[in-house]
Design a protein around this motif. Sequence first.
Motif, PDB file in Angstrom:
ATOM      1  N   PRO A  37       0.812  -1.226   0.000  1.00  0.00           N
ATOM      2  CA  PRO A  37       0.000   0.000   0.000  1.00  0.00           C
ATOM      3  C   PRO A  37       0.844   1.273   0.000  1.00  0.00           C
ATOM      4  O   PRO A  37       0.460   2.273  -0.612  1.00  0.00           O
ATOM      5  N   VAL A  38       1.993   1.255   0.684  1.00  0.00           N
ATOM      6  CA  VAL A  38       2.882   2.420   0.701  1.00  0.00           C
ATOM      7  C   VAL A  38       3.468   2.647  -0.685  1.00  0.00           C
ATOM      8  O   VAL A  38       3.498   3.772  -1.190  1.00  0.00           O
ATOM      9  N   LEU A  39       3.943   1.568  -1.330  1.00  0.00           N
ATOM     10  CA  LEU A  39       4.501   1.698  -2.676  1.00  0.00           C
ATOM     11  C   LEU A  39       3.442   2.196  -3.650  1.00  0.00           C
ATOM     12  O   LEU A  39       3.726   3.048  -4.503  1.00  0.00           O
ATOM     13  N   SER A  40       2.213   1.701  -3.507  1.00  0.00           N
ATOM     14  CA  SER A  40       1.125   2.155  -4.380  1.00  0.00           C
ATOM     15  C   SER A  40       0.843   3.642  -4.173  1.00  0.00           C
ATOM     16  O   SER A  40       0.609   4.382  -5.146  1.00  0.00           O
ATOM     17  N   ALA A  41       0.868   4.091  -2.916  1.00  0.00           N
ATOM     18  CA  ALA A  41       0.635   5.513  -2.636  1.00  0.00           C
ATOM     19  C   ALA A  41       1.744   6.368  -3.231  1.00  0.00           C
ATOM     20  O   ALA A  41       1.487   7.462  -3.757  1.00  0.00           O
ATOM     21  N   MET A  42       2.989   5.881  -3.171  1.00  0.00           N
ATOM     22  CA  MET A  42       4.110   6.620  -3.760  1.00  0.00           C
ATOM     23  C   MET A  42       3.948   6.698  -5.279  1.00  0.00           C
ATOM     24  O   MET A  42       4.175   7.750  -5.885  1.00  0.00           O
TER      25      MET A  42
END
Length: 256
Positions: A37-42
């Motif tokens: 989810p963090v990578l997707s947000a980035m």
Amino acid sequence: MSLTAPLRAVGGGRVWSLMISLFGDLAQEEGTAIDGPVLSAMMTLLEVRPEAARVALHRLRNDGWITSEKVGRISHHSLTEKGRAESAAATPRIYAAPPGPSEGWQLVVLKAADHHSPTAMAAYGFAALAPRLYVGPANTPPPPDTMTATGEIPPAWLREQLRDESVDNAYSELAQSLESLEEALPSSDTISPLQTAVLRGLIVHNWRRLILKFPVLPPELSDPDGPARRSHLRVAALLDRLPRPAVGDLAGQSAA
């Protein structure tokens, strides 16, 4: 996130390369992972489409750069041993402080013209002068099995021979983008850790793609007020202004 626009414009469209920069800056330590989810947000902040991010991640896994582990419904992505080693090898060049006005330079002589390629020598920090001959900062370690000589006051023809207009143009474009970002950047307490991670990744990515291909020459061999040095000074200032966030601080943050 409009702050990313200038740097996205000059950074090229290789999402996998951008991911390498993000992981190398944020998660180079062994045992550090970026949650899905963090990578997707980035990627959302970088305006990278989900399908393009998936393709890039798949490529990096196939190339042995990144490994992914699923815990429950969440994937955790981290650099492999190879990825950490490659990132660590480039780290001294990428994060080196701008050289002082008179740190000196050196001449490096190769055993044979094909002993190290110009690309490999550029990654070490040396620019080609002639077959077997390279120049670079005095304090940069040269490759093994080479001969070095300390440089004296260089003649004007040497500085002119090393000048490359296409390289100057590339650094000039980056310098202008970095200067625009620096002017537009709000105070640090209004930027979230996620936004900080994305901005740092973009800065590192744009700097990495040039510095490892076109080394910044010592002031004695180049224009001390030229675009390469301007870029280096801006990169150092911006990374100092945007301290690297802990990966744990990014969890649960929105890309809104």
